[in-house]
Structure formats: structure tokens, C-alpha cells
Design an enzyme around this catalytic site. Structure first.
Site, mmCIF file in Angstrom:
data_model
loop_
_atom_site.group_PDB
_atom_site.id
_atom_site.type_symbol
_atom_site.label_atom_id
_atom_site.label_comp_id
_atom_site.label_asym_id
_atom_site.label_seq_id
_atom_site.Cartn_x
_atom_site.Cartn_y
_atom_site.Cartn_z
ATOM 1 N N ASP A 11 -12.819 65.816 28.726
ATOM 2 C CA ASP A 11 -13.941 64.965 29.119
ATOM 3 C C ASP A 11 -13.736 64.664 30.599
ATOM 4 O OD1 ASP A 11 -15.613 62.854 29.717
ATOM 5 O OD2 ASP A 11 -15.236 61.767 27.842
ATOM 6 N N ASN A 104 1.402 73.947 32.149
ATOM 7 C CA ASN A 104 0.760 73.945 30.833
ATOM 8 C C ASN A 104 -0.073 72.679 30.709
ATOM 9 O OD1 ASN A 104 0.478 73.531 27.901
ATOM 10 N ND2 ASN A 104 1.830 75.296 27.784
ATOM 11 N N ASP A 131 -17.297 65.896 18.896
ATOM 12 C CA ASP A 131 -17.209 64.756 19.816
ATOM 13 C C ASP A 131 -17.168 63.455 19.025
ATOM 14 O OD1 ASP A 131 -17.005 63.435 22.265
ATOM 15 O OD2 ASP A 131 -19.172 63.162 22.407
ATOM 16 N N TYR A 232 -5.008 53.348 25.294
ATOM 17 C CA TYR A 232 -6.183 54.017 24.763
ATOM 18 C C TYR A 232 -7.076 54.551 25.883
ATOM 19 C CZ TYR A 232 -10.206 55.115 22.008
ATOM 20 O OH TYR A 232 -11.236 55.791 21.431
ATOM 21 N N LYS A 235 -10.801 58.886 22.193
ATOM 22 C CA LYS A 235 -10.295 59.773 21.155
ATOM 23 C C LYS A 235 -10.217 61.191 21.694
ATOM 24 C CE LYS A 235 -9.902 57.798 16.871
ATOM 25 N NZ LYS A 235 -9.071 56.696 17.370
ATOM 26 N N ASP A 236 -9.339 61.967 21.059
ATOM 27 C CA ASP A 236 -9.102 63.313 21.560
ATOM 28 C C ASP A 236 -9.991 64.311 20.847
ATOM 29 O OD1 ASP A 236 -7.695 62.236 19.563
ATOM 30 O OD2 ASP A 236 -5.834 63.284 19.939
ATOM 31 N N ASP A 237 -11.275 64.067 20.946
ATOM 32 C CA ASP A 237 -12.312 64.918 20.389
ATOM 33 C C ASP A 237 -11.867 66.381 20.229
ATOM 34 O OD1 ASP A 237 -13.759 62.523 20.648
ATOM 35 O OD2 ASP A 237 -14.227 63.029 22.708
HETATM 36 C C1 F6R Z 1 -15.646 56.825 22.047
HETATM 37 C C2 F6R Z 1 -16.249 56.678 23.370
HETATM 38 C C3 F6R Z 1 -17.177 55.549 23.621
HETATM 39 C C4 F6R Z 1 -16.509 54.479 24.464
HETATM 40 C C5 F6R Z 1 -17.439 53.279 24.687
HETATM 41 C C6 F6R Z 1 -16.829 52.238 25.607
HETATM 42 O O1 F6R Z 1 -14.806 57.924 21.998
HETATM 43 O O2 F6R Z 1 -15.965 57.430 24.276
HETATM 44 O O3 F6R Z 1 -17.667 55.018 22.420
HETATM 45 O O4 F6R Z 1 -15.326 54.053 23.854
HETATM 46 O O5 F6R Z 1 -18.660 53.709 25.264
HETATM 47 O O6 F6R Z 1 -16.519 52.864 26.798
HETATM 48 P P1 F6R Z 1 -15.960 52.093 28.070
HETATM 49 O O7 F6R Z 1 -14.754 51.307 27.604
HETATM 50 O O8 F6R Z 1 -15.627 53.187 29.010
HETATM 51 O O9 F6R Z 1 -17.056 51.196 28.547
HETATM 52 MG MG MG Z 2 -16.297 60.119 27.718
HETATM 53 MG MG MG Z 3 -15.865 62.895 23.891
#
Ligand code: F6R
Ligand code: MG
Ligand code: MG
Length: 368
Positions: A11, A104, A131, A232, A235-237
């Protein structure tokens, strides 16, 4: 001659928020991989996106874990990040956790699924890109493809599949792995992989027979971003590659495994359970409550390493029912708001705000 298919994904920024990868970024990635193709470093490539994740699909002769290939991916992500910063996309460069490439991409933020194998006379390969979820989201469909006769008729009907497969399962908390056989060990396998946040299917191998037993037929990315980053960062989509036909599940048996929109963890803030919805490429974006979690499927044939395709496999009314069901489940889960089991259980929240909340209240907790 052996071919390697690699998916390396990251991402590098979303439009808007975490919704999708815009065309401008896809273009930068294509240009970068076109250069690698022209210089002969890779045979072929495709660039796709799963929501806000940029997926580089490459074929080459360098084997898995190749520094050369991983560097091409890393540098492509760097160029894409530059563009993302210029456009002030949201979370520009968010998955590039290291400052410099060191041989790597594993452990540096991007996710990787790659396998090296002898290209068969005809070689169908399917890429699944998800995703707003985690690698364990693949446990159920991969199990169903390769081990469940109610999904895969070939396990019963095709003599070359009748013996079953070997599953390589990782304990991603302990960084250990175990090889287990189907059908004889399916109850033990399910005991592990039902706990999908910890035990994940990494690869599937054929048993001794028609296909070389040391060449994988499926592989899933299993990077754990929050372990790598220490905090955090999303997530590791995950992504997966699955080979099909001639002694393996048919394309339709592979796809059938996604006809049930099972619950996965991820969705909003990586902290909610929700259904995984199979969608066409054009709906590879996450909207409602940053989701629901989605998967796209790209179908290819290999021709001496060249990619023929992709076919957008979920772009079909045959999956409308699954999507409808996913939307019903999404609505049902959403009604729980901040309550489990929509919100993840506390153990899985330890990387987010829960420790802070508990710390703040520590003095106020009294014995009962
Ligand atoms: C889940 C994801 C989103 C963000 C959410 C809050 O994988 O990427 O749901 O967690 O939009 O994002 P921030 O903390 O960047 O505002
Ligand atoms: Mg993102
Ligand atoms: Mg994603």
C-alpha cells in the site's frame, strides 16, 4: 525450464483515504516494470490493485526470494510513493517500512507470494488479491479447494488428485512451520487453521505423482505487518497464487471456494470481522465502513513465462448471490457497532487503543 511467478504488493497511498490505488500510481508501476521487462530482468508483468494495495505480478527465471526481483519491486514502490507524495495521496508510502533496500523485501513491509515451478504444457495460474483483511482469510478457501470434496469434485473423481495434497502451515506468532497431509490429517489441519489469526496456510504441494512433489501448486503471502513495524500500521492485505487443472483443482473448483463470503478479520481499522466479498476489478475499492473486505481474481495462462490474460474471474452474475449474501452479512455485522464479534476480540486489539484504555483506567479498577 522453471518459471517463477511473483506477486509483490504494498500500500503506497490511497485515493481517497484507504479506498483505492489511483490510475496515476498504476501507470508509474507499469512504466517501471516495463523497463525491467525491456532490460530482460523479468519476462512479463501485470499491475493490478486490490483496493488501496498495489499488486505487482511478475514472471521471471530468477527463482523465489531473488534480490534482483525484489529490488525491482522495491524500486517500483519507491517510484510509486514519490508520485503518491506528489498527489498527497493518503498514507503515501505507508507499507515501505525500511529506508533502504537490503536484499529482500520480506520484513520490509511489502507482502510476497511467489512460486517456482516447471511450466506444464498448459499452465493456468490464478491470482487472488484481497484488501482490508489478513493472510488467514485464505485458510478457508484454500482448504476447500485442495481438501474439501464438497467443493472440489476432482478430489473424488480425478485419480491423480485422489491421494490428496501436502499443506505447509505457518505459526506466524512463533515463526515455525509444519507440513501436513490431506486427507489423512484434515482434522488436525483444521484444528490449526481454524485459528486463522495465528496459523496460516503458506503453501500447498502435490503428493508424489503426476506433478513434481517439490513444486508448490499454491502460495499465500503471510507477512505480519504489525509484527514487523512494532505498532499497528494496517492489516497486511494478503495475496495468493493458485495453479489449476490437469491433476489440480479445475479453475471452476478454485473459484468455487470463494462462493461463500466467510467472515474474516480486518475491515474498518483492521479491527472488525466482516464478510469477504468477491468482486470484479472495477469494484476493487473499499467504501462502506472502509470495506467490506474484498477479493479479486485474475486468471492467466502462462506461455513460456509470458502472461496471457488476465480474465476478471469474479466479473460474473454467477457471483451475484455471493455478493448479495455478503451485503446481508455486512449489514448484520454492522448493527453490532463496537461490540464483539463485529469488533475483534480483545487479544487481537492489543496493537491498537485497548492497552492505552486499560492503562488509563488502571488506578480506577478495584478488587471485587
Ligand atoms: C484498514 C484500513 C482503514 C484505516 C482507517 C483509519 O485496513 O486501512 O480502515 O484503518 O481508515 O485510518 P487512519 O488511522 O489512517 O485515519
Ligand atoms: Mg491504506
Ligand atoms: Mg489495503
Amino acid at each position: 525450464e522453471k518459471i517463477t511467478v511473483s506477486i509483490i504488493k504494498a500500500d503506497v497511498g490511497g485515493l481517497p483515504g484507504h479506498v483505492l490505488v489511483p490510475d496515476e500510481i498504476i501507470e508509474v508501476a507499469k512504466q517501471s516494470l516495463e523497463e525491467a521487462k525491456q532490460s530482460g530482468d523479468i519476462i512479463d508483468y501485470r499491475v493490478l490493485n486490490a483496493g488501496d494495495d498495489l499488486d505487482l505480478i511478475m514472471t521471471h527465471r530468477e527463482g523465489v526470494d531473488s534480490t534482483k526481483i525484489h529490488r525491482i519491486a522495491w524500486e517500483t514502490f519507491e517510484k510509486a510513493t514519490e508520485k503518491a507524495k506528489e498527489l498527497k495521496l493518503y498514507g503515501a508510502g505507508q507499507d515501505l517500512l525500511a529506508d533502504a533496500f537490503s536484499g529482500n523485501v520480506r520484513g520490509m513491509g511489502p507482502g510476497v507470494a511467489e512460486m517456482e515451478f516447471t511450466e506444464r504444457e498448459s499452465e493456468p495460474v490464478l491470482a487472488f488479491l484481497m484488501d482490508k483483511t489478513e493472510p488467514g482469510a485464505f485458510n478457508l478457501p484454500i482448504f476447500r479447494m485442495f481438501a474439501d470434496p464438497f467443493n472440489t469434485a476432482g478430489l473424488v473423481i480425478d485419480p491423480s488428485m485422489h491421494n490428496g495434497f501436502v499443506f505447509e502451515i505457518w505459526d506466524i506468532y512463533e515463526s515455525k512451520r509444519v507440513f501436513m497431509k490431506t486427507p489423512e490429517e484434515i482434522y488436525d489441519i483444521l484444528a490449526l487453521i481454524g485459528g486463522k489469526s495465528r496459523f496460516v496456510i503458506k503453501r500447498v504441494y502435490p503428493k508424489e505423482g503426476k506433478l513434481p512433489a517439490d513444486e508448490p501448486v499454491a502460495v499465500i503471502s503471510t507477512e505480519k505487518l504489525y509484527k514487523i513495524a512494532g505498532e499497528y500500521v494496517g492489516k497486511d492485505d494478503p495475496v495468493a497464487l493458485v495453479r489449476a487443472q490437469s491433476g489440480l483443482p479445475a479453475v471452476g473448483e478454485v473459484i468455487e471456494a470463494f462462493a461463500f463470503p466467510h467472515l474474516v478479520s480486518g475491515w474498518m481499522r483492521g479491527s472488525h470481522n466482516g464478510p469477504i466479498m468477491p468482486v470484479p476489478f472495477r469494484y476493487s475499492k473499499c467504501t462502506r465502513f472502509d470495506g467490506p473486505p474484498r477479493v479479486i481474481a485474475a486468471g492467466f495462462q502462462l506461455a513460456n513465462g509470458k502472461l496471457v490474460g488476465p480474465v476478471d474471474l469474479f466479473d460474473d452474475p454467477a457471483f451475484d448471490y455471493t455478493r448479495q449474501k455478503a451485503m446481508e452479512v455486512a449489514e448484520y455485522m454492522r448493527r453490532h457497532g463496537p461490540f464483539e464479534p463485529h469488533r475483534l476480540p480483545s487479544e487481537d486489539m492489543e496493537y491498537t487503543t485497548l492497552p492505552g484504555v486499560l492503562k488509563k483506567l488502571k488506578e480506577r479498577f478495584e478488587d471485587v
